[in-house]
Scaffold this active site. Structure first.
Site, PDB file in Angstrom:
ATOM      1  CE  LYS A  16      31.766  50.903  40.995  1.00 60.74           C
ATOM      2  NZ  LYS A  16      32.872  51.874  40.991  1.00 60.74           N
ATOM      3  NE  ARG A  91      32.597  52.197  47.753  1.00 56.25           N
ATOM      4  CZ  ARG A  91      31.707  52.864  47.032  1.00 56.25           C
ATOM      5  NH1 ARG A  91      30.705  52.248  46.479  1.00 56.25           N
ATOM      6  NH2 ARG A  91      31.829  54.159  46.882  1.00 56.25           N
ATOM      7  NE  ARG A 163      29.110  61.508  42.711  1.00 52.24           N
ATOM      8  CZ  ARG A 163      29.335  60.203  42.700  1.00 52.24           C
ATOM      9  NH1 ARG A 163      28.814  59.441  41.773  1.00 52.24           N
ATOM     10  NH2 ARG A 163      30.082  59.652  43.628  1.00 52.24           N
ATOM     11  NE  ARG A 174      34.244  58.943  45.436  1.00 49.83           N
ATOM     12  CZ  ARG A 174      33.786  59.234  44.222  1.00 49.83           C
ATOM     13  NH1 ARG A 174      34.060  60.398  43.670  1.00 49.83           N
ATOM     14  NH2 ARG A 174      33.055  58.391  43.558  1.00 49.83           N
TER      15      ARG A 174
HETATM   16  P1  AMP Z   1      29.776  56.095  44.856  1.00 47.22           P
HETATM   17  O1  AMP Z   1      28.799  56.890  44.095  1.00 47.22           O
HETATM   18  O2  AMP Z   1      29.521  54.588  44.733  1.00 47.22           O
HETATM   19  O3  AMP Z   1      31.206  56.415  44.536  1.00 47.22           O
HETATM   20  O4  AMP Z   1      29.543  56.418  46.408  1.00 47.22           O
HETATM   21  C1  AMP Z   1      29.688  57.717  46.919  1.00 47.22           C
HETATM   22  C2  AMP Z   1      29.947  57.682  48.418  1.00 47.22           C
HETATM   23  O5  AMP Z   1      28.857  57.024  49.088  1.00 47.22           O
HETATM   24  C3  AMP Z   1      31.174  56.883  48.840  1.00 47.22           C
HETATM   25  O6  AMP Z   1      32.346  57.664  48.755  1.00 47.22           O
HETATM   26  C4  AMP Z   1      30.819  56.519  50.285  1.00 47.22           C
HETATM   27  O7  AMP Z   1      30.964  57.627  51.160  1.00 47.22           O
HETATM   28  C5  AMP Z   1      29.341  56.232  50.176  1.00 47.22           C
HETATM   29  N1  AMP Z   1      29.072  54.812  49.865  1.00 47.22           N
HETATM   30  C6  AMP Z   1      28.525  54.301  48.727  1.00 47.22           C
HETATM   31  N2  AMP Z   1      28.402  52.969  48.795  1.00 47.22           N
HETATM   32  C7  AMP Z   1      28.875  52.602  50.011  1.00 47.22           C
HETATM   33  C8  AMP Z   1      29.038  51.348  50.692  1.00 47.22           C
HETATM   34  N3  AMP Z   1      28.677  50.191  50.126  1.00 47.22           N
HETATM   35  N4  AMP Z   1      29.573  51.378  51.933  1.00 47.22           N
HETATM   36  C9  AMP Z   1      29.940  52.517  52.523  1.00 47.22           C
HETATM   37  N5  AMP Z   1      29.834  53.722  51.935  1.00 47.22           N
HETATM   38  C10 AMP Z   1      29.308  53.780  50.695  1.00 47.22           C
END
Ligand code: AMP
Length: 224
Positions: A16, A91, A163, A174
């Protein structure tokens, strides 16, 4: 011309972020990635960051009420008046409904939900090799997209790191959270006639071509 209000859906590691960087260049859209916004907030020690940190460290989603305000603030900003690209939001079904209602109150609506699909084994391989630059979150992969100099960002010379949540135990968590809480959104957007599916196992340039063609078609349909 109408607005281009897009969301990107797909498991972590489906590509993405990579596709978003390209779409932003193609269509000149402001890009809001909730993961980046939250990591920045954690780094700055803001209230949002303090609320989000423990959930993120566990690979859990932060509560809807913590994230929805932060994203709507950006959607309401003048730069997003003609459209936006959201990555990592919504999400959950709750977040999707919040977004739709908030847009509806403003006389706006989503143009499409772009779903990049990939099976678990691909995702785990990609995430474990992923590196991100500390200055601007540029993305690399040790195997598939290495920087010219190991550990250093080509664009800004900053250090590349893994990360915390790309470590194997958190990746599995995740993915589990994605399949349970986020994947149902595909059906939700299918019912609304907004879903477009893309095969994330294809090379990034090919995925990009398909997405770009689909978004161009959306724009053309809108202009008719
Ligand atoms: P990502 O980089 O999109 O994988 O996001 C990393 C982490 O941020 C996720 O594992 C969640 O803990 C948190 N996170 C990101 N976007 C959301 C969302 N829309 N709702 C809830 N938690 C989020």
């Amino acid at each position: 011309m109408g607005e281009l209000n897009l969301i990107l859906l797909g498991p972590p590691g489906a590509g993405k972020g990579t596709q978003a960087q390209r779409l932003v260049d193609d269509f000149d859209l402001p890009y809001y990635a909730t993961g980046d916004i939250l990591r920045e907030a954690v780094k700055n020690g803001s209230e949002l960051g303090r609320e989000a940190k423990s959930y993120m460290d566990q690979g859990d989603l932060v509560p809807d009420e913590v994230i929805c305000g932060a994203i709507m603030e950006r959607v309401d900003s003048p730069e997003a008046a003609d459209g936006f690209l959201l990555d990592g939001f919504p999400r959950t079904i709750g977040q999707a409904e919040t977004l739709e209602q908030a847009l509806g109150r403003r006389g706006r609506r989503l143009s499409a939900a772009l779903l990049i699909e990939a099976p678990d084994e691909d995702v785990v391989r990609r995430l474990s090799g992923r590196r991100i630059c500390v200055a601007n979150q540029h993305l690399y992969h040790v195997e598939f997209d290495p920087p010219k100099r190991e550990g250093v960002c080509d664009d800004d010379g900053s250090e590349l790191i893994q990360r915390d949540d790309d470590k194997p135990e958190t990746v599995r968590k995740r993915l589990d959270v994605y399949r349970k809480q986020t994947e149902p959104l595909a059906e939700h957007y299918e019912e609304l006639g907004l879903l477009r599916r893309f095969d994330g196992t294809r090379p990034p340039a090919e995925v990009h071509e398909h997405i770009r063609a689909a978004v161009k078609t959306l724009k053309l349909e809108d202009e008719l």
